[in-house]
Each structure stands twice: as structure tokens, then as C-alpha cells.
Design an enzyme around this catalytic site. Structure first.
Site, PDB file in Angstrom:
ATOM      1  N   GLY A 249       0.780  -1.230   0.000  1.00  0.00           N
ATOM      2  CA  GLY A 249       0.000   0.000   0.000  1.00  0.00           C
ATOM      3  C   GLY A 249       0.807   1.272   0.000  1.00  0.00           C
ATOM      4  O   GLY A 249       0.245   2.370  -0.022  1.00  0.00           O
ATOM      5  N   SER A 250       2.134   1.186  -0.024  1.00  0.00           N
ATOM      6  CA  SER A 250       2.985   2.380   0.084  1.00  0.00           C
ATOM      7  C   SER A 250       2.980   3.181  -1.217  1.00  0.00           C
ATOM      8  O   SER A 250       2.977   2.634  -2.312  1.00  0.00           O
ATOM      9  CB  SER A 250       4.419   1.978   0.446  1.00  0.00           C
ATOM     10  OG  SER A 250       4.938   1.050  -0.491  1.00  0.00           O
ATOM     11  N   ASP A 251       2.963   4.496  -1.072  1.00  0.00           N
ATOM     12  CA  ASP A 251       3.015   5.395  -2.220  1.00  0.00           C
ATOM     13  C   ASP A 251       3.735   6.663  -1.818  1.00  0.00           C
ATOM     14  O   ASP A 251       4.258   6.773  -0.699  1.00  0.00           O
ATOM     15  CB  ASP A 251       1.604   5.679  -2.763  1.00  0.00           C
ATOM     16  CG  ASP A 251       0.663   6.277  -1.721  1.00  0.00           C
ATOM     17  OD1 ASP A 251       1.017   7.313  -1.126  1.00  0.00           O
ATOM     18  OD2 ASP A 251      -0.436   5.722  -1.507  1.00  0.00           O
TER      19      ASP A 251
ATOM     20  N   LYS B 196      -0.968  -0.865 -12.590  1.00  0.00           N
ATOM     21  CA  LYS B 196      -0.786   0.501 -12.090  1.00  0.00           C
ATOM     22  C   LYS B 196       0.519   0.642 -11.318  1.00  0.00           C
ATOM     23  O   LYS B 196       0.860  -0.195 -10.486  1.00  0.00           O
ATOM     24  CB  LYS B 196      -1.963   0.944 -11.213  1.00  0.00           C
ATOM     25  CG  LYS B 196      -1.885   2.438 -10.859  1.00  0.00           C
ATOM     26  CD  LYS B 196      -3.223   2.974 -10.379  1.00  0.00           C
ATOM     27  CE  LYS B 196      -3.496   2.635  -8.939  1.00  0.00           C
ATOM     28  NZ  LYS B 196      -4.775   3.237  -8.472  1.00  0.00           N
TER      29      LYS B 196
ATOM     30  N   LYS C  85       2.876   3.277  -8.903  1.00  0.00           N
ATOM     31  CA  LYS C  85       2.927   4.457  -8.049  1.00  0.00           C
ATOM     32  C   LYS C  85       4.104   5.340  -8.474  1.00  0.00           C
ATOM     33  O   LYS C  85       5.209   4.845  -8.741  1.00  0.00           O
ATOM     34  CB  LYS C  85       3.082   4.056  -6.581  1.00  0.00           C
ATOM     35  CG  LYS C  85       1.894   3.274  -6.032  1.00  0.00           C
ATOM     36  CD  LYS C  85       0.663   4.140  -5.929  1.00  0.00           C
ATOM     37  CE  LYS C  85      -0.491   3.379  -5.286  1.00  0.00           C
ATOM     38  NZ  LYS C  85      -1.675   4.229  -5.071  1.00  0.00           N
TER      39      LYS C  85
ATOM     40  N   ASP D 111      -0.031   6.704 -10.645  1.00  0.00           N
ATOM     41  CA  ASP D 111      -0.759   7.274  -9.509  1.00  0.00           C
ATOM     42  C   ASP D 111       0.212   8.058  -8.630  1.00  0.00           C
ATOM     43  O   ASP D 111       1.141   7.485  -8.065  1.00  0.00           O
ATOM     44  CB  ASP D 111      -1.402   6.137  -8.708  1.00  0.00           C
ATOM     45  CG  ASP D 111      -2.275   6.624  -7.570  1.00  0.00           C
ATOM     46  OD1 ASP D 111      -2.351   7.845  -7.341  1.00  0.00           O
ATOM     47  OD2 ASP D 111      -2.897   5.770  -6.900  1.00  0.00           O
TER      48      ASP D 111
ATOM     49  N   ASN E 172      -0.812  10.104  -5.997  1.00  0.00           N
ATOM     50  CA  ASN E 172      -1.333  10.241  -4.632  1.00  0.00           C
ATOM     51  C   ASN E 172      -1.167  11.650  -4.068  1.00  0.00           C
ATOM     52  O   ASN E 172      -0.739  11.831  -2.927  1.00  0.00           O
ATOM     53  CB  ASN E 172      -0.714   9.209  -3.705  1.00  0.00           C
ATOM     54  CG  ASN E 172      -1.208   7.798  -4.010  1.00  0.00           C
ATOM     55  OD1 ASN E 172      -0.536   7.067  -4.754  1.00  0.00           O
ATOM     56  ND2 ASN E 172      -2.356   7.428  -3.477  1.00  0.00           N
TER      57      ASN E 172
ATOM     58  N   GLU F  11      -3.214   9.526 -11.992  1.00  0.00           N
ATOM     59  CA  GLU F  11      -4.204   9.531 -10.916  1.00  0.00           C
ATOM     60  C   GLU F  11      -3.762  10.458  -9.784  1.00  0.00           C
ATOM     61  O   GLU F  11      -2.586  10.472  -9.423  1.00  0.00           O
ATOM     62  CB  GLU F  11      -4.365   8.100 -10.408  1.00  0.00           C
ATOM     63  CG  GLU F  11      -5.367   7.905  -9.302  1.00  0.00           C
ATOM     64  CD  GLU F  11      -5.545   6.430  -8.978  1.00  0.00           C
ATOM     65  OE1 GLU F  11      -5.922   6.121  -7.832  1.00  0.00           O
ATOM     66  OE2 GLU F  11      -5.294   5.580  -9.862  1.00  0.00           O
TER      67      GLU F  11
ATOM     68  N   GLU G  63     -10.630   8.873  -5.005  1.00  0.00           N
ATOM     69  CA  GLU G  63     -10.576   8.150  -3.733  1.00  0.00           C
ATOM     70  C   GLU G  63     -10.650   9.077  -2.520  1.00  0.00           C
ATOM     71  O   GLU G  63     -11.067   8.655  -1.440  1.00  0.00           O
ATOM     72  CB  GLU G  63      -9.327   7.276  -3.646  1.00  0.00           C
ATOM     73  CG  GLU G  63      -8.010   8.032  -3.527  1.00  0.00           C
ATOM     74  CD  GLU G  63      -6.812   7.091  -3.556  1.00  0.00           C
ATOM     75  OE1 GLU G  63      -6.257   6.808  -2.483  1.00  0.00           O
ATOM     76  OE2 GLU G  63      -6.445   6.640  -4.663  1.00  0.00           O
TER      77      GLU G  63
ATOM     78  N   ASP H  78     -14.973   6.273  -4.335  1.00  0.00           N
ATOM     79  CA  ASP H  78     -14.657   5.338  -3.256  1.00  0.00           C
ATOM     80  C   ASP H  78     -15.960   4.931  -2.573  1.00  0.00           C
ATOM     81  O   ASP H  78     -16.841   5.761  -2.327  1.00  0.00           O
ATOM     82  CB  ASP H  78     -13.712   6.011  -2.254  1.00  0.00           C
ATOM     83  CG  ASP H  78     -13.274   5.070  -1.149  1.00  0.00           C
ATOM     84  OD1 ASP H  78     -12.153   4.549  -1.225  1.00  0.00           O
ATOM     85  OD2 ASP H  78     -14.060   4.858  -0.194  1.00  0.00           O
TER      86      ASP H  78
ATOM     87  N   HIS I 203     -12.163   3.311  -6.803  1.00  0.00           N
ATOM     88  CA  HIS I 203     -10.956   3.118  -6.000  1.00  0.00           C
ATOM     89  C   HIS I 203     -11.137   1.872  -5.133  1.00  0.00           C
ATOM     90  O   HIS I 203     -12.112   1.755  -4.405  1.00  0.00           O
ATOM     91  CB  HIS I 203     -10.726   4.340  -5.108  1.00  0.00           C
ATOM     92  CG  HIS I 203      -9.695   4.102  -4.051  1.00  0.00           C
ATOM     93  ND1 HIS I 203      -9.993   4.147  -2.693  1.00  0.00           N
ATOM     94  CD2 HIS I 203      -8.377   3.808  -4.137  1.00  0.00           C
ATOM     95  CE1 HIS I 203      -8.902   3.907  -2.005  1.00  0.00           C
ATOM     96  NE2 HIS I 203      -7.904   3.693  -2.844  1.00  0.00           N
TER      97      HIS I 203
ATOM     98  N   GLY J 216      -8.072   0.244  -3.557  1.00  0.00           N
ATOM     99  CA  GLY J 216      -6.835  -0.070  -2.867  1.00  0.00           C
ATOM    100  C   GLY J 216      -6.970   0.105  -1.362  1.00  0.00           C
ATOM    101  O   GLY J 216      -6.636   1.157  -0.825  1.00  0.00           O
TER     102      GLY J 216
END
Length: 434
Positions: free
Chosen positions: A22-24, A216, A218, A246, A248, A272, A300, A323, A350, A352
Site C-alpha cells: 500500500g505504500s506510495d 498501475k 505508483k 498514480d 497520490n 491519478e 478516492e 470510493d 478506488h 486499494g
């Protein structure tokens, strides 16, 4: 008759930061978490709902759920579902609680969890999966579930009913199509920012072998690293595959345009969240600079139907990433799907986060079967984490979501998972302490 007799609220946290899942660029160490509510009834049925967070702050949303859930106690399910518009207003219209929104922030996250729990209970009582509960509604019944306040300048009840009626004749054909083929998806979990190059390569290779064609990546941490990672991914998946990027929310507007100019050689389908989710005109400026070489996607962190309305009006996005619980639950999601269809913007929810794939599969099936009747550029996100904690996890085969069949919104978490990951006293957290 089913009557709500009480509720439970649980602060559930999974230590995903340990593996950088889940890291971005903005969220370096997320612990996928859920502010979770269970509506109890005198009939033995339960309505389950959650709102996704990244760890710290989950307790704030749980407190907000505690403020909203008592409003439903001693109400019958028939009473609540006979007028879902009014029920939504009960949750969003409290003259004191709405001050800490209105319809945004932690109180609206809580609204999403509680509203979705009602829908989950309703679908279970009708013995239908969520998508079918909605698909079986007449256009008039569906529209009565929506709060149109603040959006009638772009979509009225009458217009929504007309849109839905046009899709009625072929609805059964689309259901059969989805049973046969499933809904097209893309995979996010090949490209978390904290993963090593070797892990990304291996995950890409595994995904290709599993039949994935949409991926996708990041971006936004370091430009040279982004270029390197994009090249690495393209070497594995090829240029026939679709690649999304993405950021973020880490860039300001000029930076987003400049950075993406350097990444366009890798043919991204979209960028994104290139800037602040609240910057409608900023998104419009980025889109104007980059279109048609790539699209702009966001959603999201978009808090309500009013912000989505403005994104559509400003022609600021090419993909709507609503979301399931950032907004006020299924009741508000339906409004956003209808607006997206009217403006011709494909919906790519969304997903994730813990439970979001379980939720959003129903949203995408509803969109195709009932609302937009289109699969043109429509994709559903998939992240391959934490599905084992749900009683009816989503099923994905060869890059496509299969149509859910179990009654409800697919969000019922296993009791043993709730107990193990409840923060801070669950056994998984106690092990970390000791």
C-alpha cells in the site's frame, strides 16, 4: 419484521506497513485499517459496514460511528428502506453533528460505514447480493434512494429516471454477460512505491502469467526512479498492456504537468491524483495540458457528490474513481454513478484498501448493468491484500471480477479476524507489543 436492536463498533488494523504493502509517495507506511460497524437485529441478521483508513485516526472514525449508529436503534428495516433518501438525511442532516462536516471528513466516513451497513442488511434480508438488490429496482425506486440536494443543476430526478429507463430493455442481457465474462480490472499491487525492483519484476511476471493486462504504478517520489520503474514494468508487461500511474496528491499543478511530460513516453492511460483532491480547477488545468496524450483520474479522496459534480462540470477528469465509503455510502454512490453517466465519464472505483474490492465489485456491476450500460474505458481496481479476512471475498479470474452471488454487500468480516486485529487489544497487536 426486522428491527435494529443494537450495534457494535470495532477499530480493526492490519500491519501492512511491515511489507510496504500500500505504500506510495504520500502514504509511506500505511496500516490498512477499518472502522467497522455491525448492526444487530431481533431476526438474527446483521448489517455490516466499514470505512477504510490507513491506521492512526481510525479511532476518530470509530467515535463518529458511535455518534451516528444510535439513530438507527429500534428502527425497523422496512422503515429505513422504505425511504432511503430520508434515512440518508438522518445520517447527514443532524443539526449539530453536521457542523463537523458537512458531508465530508471523519463524520462522512462514518456515514459511509453506517449507510453501507443498512444496505448490507437490506440485501441480506432480501437474500440478494447488493448488485442484484439494486438491479431489481425500478428506475423510480432507485432514484428515491438518492439525495439530489445540491446536484439538481446538473441532474434532476426526472432526468435520472429517463436515463435508467433507457437501459431497462437490455438489463438481463448485461447480467448474463457479466455472469459469463466478469468485469474488467487492473492490478495495483505490482507497483507499490516501497517495493524493491526485484519484487516489482516478480509481481509483474506473476500477474502476466495470471492473465492481467492492465497495471498501475505508483509515482511521485523521485522522477528518475519513476522513469526507471516505468521502464522496468514495461520490459516485463510489454507495450500492448495498459499502464496507469498514480501520484497520490504529492504535486502542485505546474509540477504535475512537468513531471508527467517526462513519463509520457511510457504511454500511461492516466495519471491519478496528480494534485490536491480539492483542487477542481487544478485538475482541469493538468488535464488541459496533458490531454489526449494521457487522461486524468481522481476520486478516492473526493468527499461527496458535490465535488464530483464540479469535476464533471469543469471537464477536469477522464476517469471517475469513486470510493465506496469516502462518500456517504451506496446512497451517495448511486448519485455519482448517474452524474458520471450523464457526463460520459467512465467509472473506475478506488479499491486499494481493506474491504474495498469487496465493496466496489458491486458498484461496477451496478454501473454497467443499471446505470451507464458501458464498458468503454471502465476498469475496476484490484489489490491482492487481506481478502482472506472476509466471509465472501471477491473472486478474480484472468484479470476480471466474477459476479458475486452471496447475499449482502460482501463486506462481512470473519469474527476471528475482527478479534485478532482489533486495536489495541487483539492478539496480533499484543504480539507486536511483546
Amino acid at each position: 419484521m426486522v428491527t435494529i436492536t443494537g450495534y457494535e463498533v470495532h477499530d480493526i488494523r492490519f500491519p501492512t506497513s511491515k511489507q510496504k504493502d500500500g505504500s506510495d509517495a504520500m502514504n509511506l507506511d500505511p496500516d490498512y485499517s477499518a472502522a467497522y460497524v455491525i448492526l444487530q437485529t431481533d431476526a438474527g441478521l446483521e448489517g455490516h459496514g466499514l470505512t477504510f483508513t490507513c491506521g492512526r485516526g481510525n479511532e476518530v472514525v470509530c467515535c463518529a460511528i458511535e455518534a451516528l449508529a444510535p439513530k438507527l436503534v429500534n428502527k425497523t428495516l422496512d422503515e429505513l428502506t422504505a425511504d432511503m433518501f430520508a434515512t440518508s438525511r438522518v445520517l447527514t442532516g443532524d443539526s449539530q453533528l453536521r457542523w463537523i462536516g458537512p458531508e465530508k471528513g471523519a463524520i462522512h466516513l462514518a456515514t459511509g460505514a453506517v449507510n453501507n451497513a443498512i444496505w448490507d442488511l437490506w440485501a441480506k434480508a432480501e437474500k440478494k447480493p447488493m448488485w442484484k438488490l439494486v438491479a431489481d429496482m425500478s428506475p423510480e425506486q432507485l432514484v428515491e434512494c438518492i439525495d439530489f440536494r445540491y446536484i439538481t443543476d446538473v441532474l434532476t430526478k426526472e432526468q435520472a429516471i429517463d436515463m435508467l429507463r433507457k437501459n431497462e430493455p437490455a438489463k438481463k442481457q448485461r447480467i448474463e454477460e457479466m455472469k459469463d465474462t466478469g468485469y474488467p480490472a487492473y492490478v495495483t499491487s505490482i507497483g507499490w512505491l516501497g517495493y524493491s525492483d526485484e519484487k516489482v519484476k516478480q509481481r509483474c511476471a506473476d500477474a502476466v502469467a495470471q492473465g492481467w493486462t492492465h497495471f498501475k504504478q505508483k509515482v511521485g517520489g523521485n522522477l528518475e526512479q519513476d522513469i526507471h520503474r516505468a521502464r522496468l514494468i514495461r520490459e516485463v508487461v510489454g507495450y500492448d498492456a495498459k499502464l496507469m500511474m498514480d501520484a497520490n496528491q504529492v504535486w502542485d499543478v505546474p509540477q504535475a504537468i512537468e513531471w508527467m511530460e517526462k513519463l509520457l513516453e511510457f504511454k500511461p492511460l492516466w495519471i491519478e491524483e496528480p494534485t490536491s483532491p480539492d483542487d477542481i480547477l487544478g485538475h482541469a488545468a493538468i488535464r488541459k495540458a496533458l490531454y489526449p496524450r494521457t487522461g486524468v483520474a481522481t476520486g478516492e479522496m473526493i468527499q461527496n457528490r458535490i465535488l464530483f459534480k464540479q469535476l464533471f462540470q469543469a471537464k477536469a477528469i477522464d476517469f471517475c474513481q469513486v470510493d465506496a465509503c469516502r462518500v456517504g455510502g451506496m446512497s451517495e454512490v448511486l448519485a455519482i454513478l448517474l452524474m458520471a453517466a450523464k457526463f460520459g465519464v467512465p467509472v473506475c472505483p478506488h479499491s486499494g484498501g481493506v474491504g474495498l474490492c469487496e465493496y466496489t465489485q458491486h458498484i461496477s456491476f451496478i454501473d454497467y448493468i443499471v446505470v451507464s450500460a458501458s464498458l468503454e474505458n471502465n476498469l475496476l481496481e484490484y489489490a491482492d491484500h487481506l481478502h482472506e479476512h472476509f466471509e465472501d471475498p471477491c473472486v478474480v479470474r484472468k484479470g476480471r471480477y466474477m459476479l458475486p452471488s452471496a447475499p449482502g454487500y460482501s463486506i462481512t468480516m470473519k469474527r476471528e479476524s475482527i478479534e485478532a486485529f482489533e486495536f489495541p487489544k487483539g492478539k496480533m497487536h499484543q504480539q507486536n507489543v511483546h
